[in-house]
Design an enzyme around this catalytic site. Structure first.
Site, short mmCIF file in Angstrom:
data_model
loop_
_atom_site.label_atom_id
_atom_site.label_comp_id
_atom_site.label_asym_id
_atom_site.label_seq_id
_atom_site.Cartn_x
_atom_site.Cartn_y
_atom_site.Cartn_z
N GLY A 154 45.43 32.78 45.91
CA GLY A 154 45.22 34.03 45.19
C GLY A 154 45.88 34.09 43.83
N ASP A 210 43.32 33.96 40.85
CA ASP A 210 42.63 35.24 40.67
C ASP A 210 43.56 36.25 39.99
OD1 ASP A 210 40.64 34.02 42.24
OD2 ASP A 210 41.50 34.84 44.08
N ALA A 262 37.93 36.25 45.96
CA ALA A 262 38.39 36.01 44.59
C ALA A 262 38.09 37.19 43.68
CB ALA A 262 37.74 34.74 44.05
N GLU A 263 36.85 37.68 43.72
CA GLU A 263 36.46 38.72 42.78
C GLU A 263 37.08 40.07 43.12
OE1 GLU A 263 33.75 35.33 42.85
OE2 GLU A 263 34.38 36.71 44.44
N ALA A 274 50.06 27.95 30.57
CA ALA A 274 48.64 28.26 30.40
C ALA A 274 48.37 28.33 28.90
CB ALA A 274 48.28 29.59 31.06
#
Length: 334
Positions: free
Chosen positions: A267, A270, A48-49, A244
């Site tokens: 993904g 992220d 993720a990061e 969002a």
């Protein structure tokens, strides 16, 4: 304390961004097929990061990935691929005693299951001592996810050490993506830990469905999530492929998601976080940052891996500048 009277800490956000967390080697059936029927497995990078760091680099924002890898072929491959994307990996340690984490994807008609082999991995041995690394100490923004505190007691202490520091005493703002992975948590333990961490961050990302699963189905909409999480200076609530909403204090900005032909959703969260952060770091207003988040998520949705190509710069600028009607109609995301 409300969002409007909470101490602000260092602001505005600035690069470089240090993204702290585990990245694993991913074995993926190629071509896509149920794992038990697959003849070949491709090797990919999954984290993720590091996903956030790579997409930040795609947007021209200096980014660092800070973690640990095993002294093994998977670790060397991951380091090389993340570095090749333009991310600074000088803060990635090599652990001679522990392996690089591994996951295996199992595509099926009802979605893709993921099998993790990460217990005892190099990254699971991270502790608050990592915060003394120059790659972290000199960052202008630190990004974390809720995956890290689930990996080990040391990793939880690392995240807590960053977020327990009072906002006005932090050397830089902290961004936190809730990123709940139920398979990583003992039953009944995730909700309280992730709620506390989400409340302590300067910027928090959470999915509406994720918030409902963690903290109660009565959270009917983004506004209800904001009532639960009034503390972050910026709260972004993602409502799947619909929209969002970003809350700044008492102000709310909602941007619908453009139409995207989804190949695989892994993904995308992220990518959205990276796009939104890139917008902030580039000095864009909140609506434009949300658009950049959506468009970056679309890059991930269109590929089977975690990291897909952005539109070319001219097309990206055209999409970001589309009028409200064109964007709402989907013209901006085709």
């Amino acid at each position: 304390m409300t969002a409007t009277d909470r101490p602000r800490g260092p602001w505005p956000v600035r690069p470089p961004v240090a993204c702290i967390g585990e990245t694993m080697a991913a074995l993926v059936p190629d071509p896509a097929a149920p794992l038990e029927d697959a003849d070949r497995l491709g090797v990919r990078v999954a984290g993720a990061e590091s996903n956030v760091a790579m997409y930040l680099a795609d947007h021209g924002v200096p980014a660092r990935w800070v973690s640990a890898l095993g002294d093994d072929p998977f670790g060397r491959r991951i380091r090389a691929e993340v570095a090749a994307s333009g991310v600074d990996v000088s803060g990635v340690r090599t652990d001679p005693l522990r392996p690089t984490g591994l996951l295996v994807k199992d595509p099926g008609t009802d979605g893709t299951r993921v099998h993790y082999y990460r217990r005892g991995s190099a990254a699971s041995a991270l502790t608050p001592e990592l915060l003394d690394d120059e790659a972290v100490r000199t960052a202008g923004l630190i990004h974390l996810s809720g995956i890290t505190p689930a990996l080990s007691a040391g990793c939880r202490e690392l995240v807590a050490a960053l977020l327990d520091t009072p906002v006005d005493e932090r050397p830089c703002p902290v961004s936190f993506d809730v990123n709940h992975r139920p398979a990583l948590w003992a039953q009944g333990t995730a909700a309280g830990v992730l709620l506390a961490l989400a409340r302590q961050a300067d910027i928090t990302f959470v999915g509406l469905d994720e918030a409902q699963a963690l903290w109660g189905g009565e959270l009917a909409d983004a506004a209800a999530v904001r009532e639960l999480l009034p503390e972050p200076r910026i709260l972004v609530v993602k409502d799947g492929g619909r929209a969002a909403t970003a809350f700044e204090g008492d102000r709310a900005h909602t941007v619908p998601a453009p139409r995207v032909e989804v190949v695989e959703p892994v993904g995308a969260g992220d990518a959205f976080a990276a796009g939104f952060l890139a917008g902030l770091l580039r000095g864009e207003n909140t609506v434009r940052a949300l658009r950049r988040g959506h468009l970056t998520a679309g890059a991930a949705l269109r590929v089977t891996g975690d990291h897909g190509p952005l539109p070319d710069p001219a097309r990206l600028a055209e999409l970001l500048d589309a009028g409200p009607a064109a964007w709402a109609a989907g013209t901006g995301g085709s």
